[in-house]
Design an enzyme around this catalytic site. Sequence first.
Site, PDB file in Angstrom:
ATOM      1  N   ASN A  39      21.404  -7.836 -15.317  1.00  0.00           N
ATOM      2  CA  ASN A  39      22.181  -7.274 -15.987  1.00  0.00           C
ATOM      3  C   ASN A  39      22.772  -7.561 -17.128  1.00  0.00           C
ATOM      4  O   ASN A  39      21.297  -8.071 -18.653  1.00  0.00           O
ATOM      5  CB  ASN A  39      24.307  -7.282 -15.641  1.00  0.00           C
ATOM      6  CG  ASN A  39      24.198  -7.948 -15.289  1.00  0.00           C
ATOM      7  OD1 ASN A  39      23.733  -8.154 -13.232  1.00  0.00           O
ATOM      8  ND2 ASN A  39      25.475  -8.433 -15.323  1.00  0.00           N
ATOM      9  N   ASP A  40      24.091  -8.358 -17.675  1.00  0.00           N
ATOM     10  CA  ASP A  40      24.732  -8.554 -18.955  1.00  0.00           C
ATOM     11  C   ASP A  40      23.574  -9.987 -19.487  1.00  0.00           C
ATOM     12  O   ASP A  40      23.435 -10.794 -19.209  1.00  0.00           O
ATOM     13  CB  ASP A  40      25.099  -9.881 -18.411  1.00  0.00           C
ATOM     14  CG  ASP A  40      26.451  -8.915 -18.676  1.00  0.00           C
ATOM     15  OD1 ASP A  40      26.118  -7.992 -17.974  1.00  0.00           O
ATOM     16  OD2 ASP A  40      27.662  -9.196 -18.340  1.00  0.00           O
ATOM     17  N   GLN A  56      21.495 -12.178 -16.497  1.00  0.00           N
ATOM     18  CA  GLN A  56      22.112 -11.839 -15.167  1.00  0.00           C
ATOM     19  C   GLN A  56      20.979 -11.425 -14.043  1.00  0.00           C
ATOM     20  O   GLN A  56      20.753 -10.454 -14.221  1.00  0.00           O
ATOM     21  CB  GLN A  56      23.474 -11.337 -15.221  1.00  0.00           C
ATOM     22  CG  GLN A  56      24.904 -12.226 -16.063  1.00  0.00           C
ATOM     23  CD  GLN A  56      24.956 -13.143 -14.959  1.00  0.00           C
ATOM     24  OE1 GLN A  56      25.626 -13.248 -14.019  1.00  0.00           O
ATOM     25  NE2 GLN A  56      24.646 -14.433 -15.598  1.00  0.00           N
ATOM     26  N   TRP A  64      22.552  -5.385  -8.236  1.00  0.00           N
ATOM     27  CA  TRP A  64      23.515  -6.653  -8.018  1.00  0.00           C
ATOM     28  C   TRP A  64      23.608  -8.240  -6.547  1.00  0.00           C
ATOM     29  O   TRP A  64      23.575  -7.234  -5.761  1.00  0.00           O
ATOM     30  CB  TRP A  64      25.352  -6.537  -8.662  1.00  0.00           C
ATOM     31  CG  TRP A  64      25.913  -7.649  -8.986  1.00  0.00           C
ATOM     32  CD1 TRP A  64      26.092  -7.765 -10.603  1.00  0.00           C
ATOM     33  CD2 TRP A  64      26.408  -8.685  -8.614  1.00  0.00           C
ATOM     34  NE1 TRP A  64      26.635  -8.769 -10.523  1.00  0.00           N
ATOM     35  CE2 TRP A  64      26.844  -9.697  -9.545  1.00  0.00           C
ATOM     36  CE3 TRP A  64      27.050  -8.937  -7.008  1.00  0.00           C
ATOM     37  CZ2 TRP A  64      28.235 -10.622  -9.372  1.00  0.00           C
ATOM     38  CZ3 TRP A  64      27.533  -9.968  -7.170  1.00  0.00           C
ATOM     39  CH2 TRP A  64      28.053 -11.119  -8.097  1.00  0.00           C
ATOM     40  N   PHE A  99      27.328 -16.845 -13.518  1.00  0.00           N
ATOM     41  CA  PHE A  99      27.780 -15.558 -14.214  1.00  0.00           C
ATOM     42  C   PHE A  99      27.370 -16.434 -15.869  1.00  0.00           C
ATOM     43  O   PHE A  99      27.002 -16.853 -15.961  1.00  0.00           O
ATOM     44  CB  PHE A  99      29.224 -15.363 -14.163  1.00  0.00           C
ATOM     45  CG  PHE A  99      29.294 -14.919 -12.915  1.00  0.00           C
ATOM     46  CD1 PHE A  99      28.452 -14.571 -11.446  1.00  0.00           C
ATOM     47  CD2 PHE A  99      30.007 -14.276 -12.345  1.00  0.00           C
ATOM     48  CE1 PHE A  99      28.550 -13.904 -10.616  1.00  0.00           C
ATOM     49  CE2 PHE A  99      31.043 -13.128 -11.135  1.00  0.00           C
ATOM     50  CZ  PHE A  99      29.957 -13.288 -10.696  1.00  0.00           C
ATOM     51  N   ARG A 167      35.875 -16.289 -17.592  1.00  0.00           N
ATOM     52  CA  ARG A 167      34.299 -16.527 -16.891  1.00  0.00           C
ATOM     53  C   ARG A 167      33.969 -15.509 -18.280  1.00  0.00           C
ATOM     54  O   ARG A 167      34.185 -15.919 -19.268  1.00  0.00           O
ATOM     55  CB  ARG A 167      34.133 -14.972 -16.089  1.00  0.00           C
ATOM     56  CG  ARG A 167      34.654 -13.835 -16.299  1.00  0.00           C
ATOM     57  CD  ARG A 167      33.250 -12.458 -15.038  1.00  0.00           C
ATOM     58  NE  ARG A 167      33.951 -11.300 -15.904  1.00  0.00           N
ATOM     59  CZ  ARG A 167      34.815 -11.053 -14.524  1.00  0.00           C
ATOM     60  NH1 ARG A 167      35.808 -12.214 -13.864  1.00  0.00           N
ATOM     61  NH2 ARG A 167      35.415  -9.973 -14.655  1.00  0.00           N
ATOM     62  N   GLU A 222      35.264  -9.247 -20.814  1.00  0.00           N
ATOM     63  CA  GLU A 222      34.315  -9.158 -20.535  1.00  0.00           C
ATOM     64  C   GLU A 222      33.395 -10.321 -21.569  1.00  0.00           C
ATOM     65  O   GLU A 222      33.300  -9.397 -22.977  1.00  0.00           O
ATOM     66  CB  GLU A 222      33.498  -8.671 -19.298  1.00  0.00           C
ATOM     67  CG  GLU A 222      34.634  -8.796 -18.510  1.00  0.00           C
ATOM     68  CD  GLU A 222      33.197  -8.767 -16.812  1.00  0.00           C
ATOM     69  OE1 GLU A 222      33.480  -8.478 -16.037  1.00  0.00           O
ATOM     70  OE2 GLU A 222      32.674  -7.433 -17.510  1.00  0.00           O
ATOM     71  N   TRP A 305      27.384   0.120 -15.773  1.00  0.00           N
ATOM     72  CA  TRP A 305      27.966   0.291 -14.398  1.00  0.00           C
ATOM     73  C   TRP A 305      27.973   2.056 -13.071  1.00  0.00           C
ATOM     74  O   TRP A 305      27.527   1.390 -11.668  1.00  0.00           O
ATOM     75  CB  TRP A 305      29.230  -0.748 -13.670  1.00  0.00           C
ATOM     76  CG  TRP A 305      29.067  -2.358 -14.726  1.00  0.00           C
ATOM     77  CD1 TRP A 305      29.388  -2.553 -15.346  1.00  0.00           C
ATOM     78  CD2 TRP A 305      28.001  -2.816 -13.706  1.00  0.00           C
ATOM     79  NE1 TRP A 305      28.636  -4.537 -15.325  1.00  0.00           N
ATOM     80  CE2 TRP A 305      28.508  -4.575 -14.831  1.00  0.00           C
ATOM     81  CE3 TRP A 305      27.666  -3.024 -12.806  1.00  0.00           C
ATOM     82  CZ2 TRP A 305      27.875  -5.223 -14.092  1.00  0.00           C
ATOM     83  CZ3 TRP A 305      27.146  -4.944 -11.748  1.00  0.00           C
ATOM     84  CH2 TRP A 305      26.768  -5.578 -12.715  1.00  0.00           C
TER      85      TRP A 305
END
Length: 492
Positions: A39-40, A56, A64, A99, A167, A222, A305
């Site tokens: 992901n990110d 990620q 995930w 993360f 985070r 985020e 997501w």
Amino acid sequence: MEISKKLSQARQYEKEESQKIESSERPTFHMYSPIGWINDPNGFSSFNGKCHLFFQYHPYSTHWGPMHWGHYTTTDFIKWELEPCALAPDSEYDKDGCFSGTALEWNGQHVLMYTGVKEVVDENGEKSTRQTQCIALGDGVNYKKLDNNPVIEADKLPAGSSLVDFRDPKIWKDENGFWSLVGSKNEDGSGQLALFHSENVIDWEFVKILDYCRNEYGKMWECPDFFELDGKQVLIVSPQFMMADGKEFHSGNNSAYFVGEYDAANVEWKREIPHMIDFGLDFYAPQTMLHEDGRRIMVGWLQNWDNYLLPDHYRWSGIMTVPREISLRDGRMIQKPVRELEKYRKNKVAYSNYQLPSNKIVELEGLNGRCMDLSVNLSQAECKSFSIHLAASESYETVITYDKDRNTISVDRTRSGMFKDLLSERSIKLEEGMENMHFRILMDKNSIELFVNDGQYAMSTLIYTPLSVDGVFFETDGNVVMDIEKFEISLN
């Protein structure tokens, strides 16, 4: 440099299993998961003459899981070279995940700043998580976590701040030292951005809460990014749990930017209203880097997501957008695919001043394909509706529609081949007074990135239509004249 058992296992698994994926499944000119879930984007930065993009990563499944940092490098943003997995959750403070975070070059070392996650048992016996900020230093391939990690813990935050949601540090350096902007939650349950300062990347002190969400734009903010662009300051955030506002933002997870002014000497940030970065169905957590030639380059996760489309037989999940050059025009972000893509274009097909017949679906010779850079300019649009049908046949299509009366552009993948009841359509409300329309479409097998009017709007969308379906059709209900250029994209 000695590496942990967990990291060694991840590297070995990645190396062996990624080779088993059929190349026909892979995109041609997008960065993709080597194996398992991504992901990110993380740590997008320059180091030792290359651009590095981490991400990620859960290599062991297409869902995930305990987060690692995967790693690619590139010299032109189009061809990507897989590097060994960079970080694994192998320390006490990050045993449940490494993360998201960012990176920079300093004193000949590549500095990664990331969020370590671990599960704890509270005094009442309930389990919860703790998120802290950590540093790893490396040579572009191997990275060593600092012995005194974590370098920032949540006890440095103002009273009432969340210990759980803390985070995604954005790190940068200026003449006054190192700075880190970290997403957090206020006691009212909404997002806030905490700013920290360090002289040596090891010892950090809390400076202030630089910005508050105040429950206006979602909840947790985020993946913050904070940078100068064309004489202004830009803040990027990815808000969770937004409610649709009827104008730009949709419900769920969004990616937004604020343009404003930043007084670095007095650490004061003043922002204007937010805007959406990408209006498509699949875009989240963008991150930027400053290229050595002065360009600000942005890349995002081309997935969502809440709309997980992956075919069941795939063993890899997730791609990144084509990196985009960003700038400001009249206070709004302009996004264009990196210019390096142009050197991989071939087999040009062009139509000039083509009069599109009304109320007919038209297919033009040479315009089919699933890996292409397609530009369509409407020099005349006396119509209520104009549509481009991609990956189209009698059974399948994904449709881009310009509705002139409603002043909208929409992407509809209802008939793209999905076998799940997921969101299929999203629209942009255009600014008033727009006359001529220009569409640039990057299509790479299962992804579509649409750029409208020289980068004024962007829409990114996944489709999983069978790759044998490659028709491109045009349709209007009025009088349309258009110029078309289509290139195949080949990295060979």
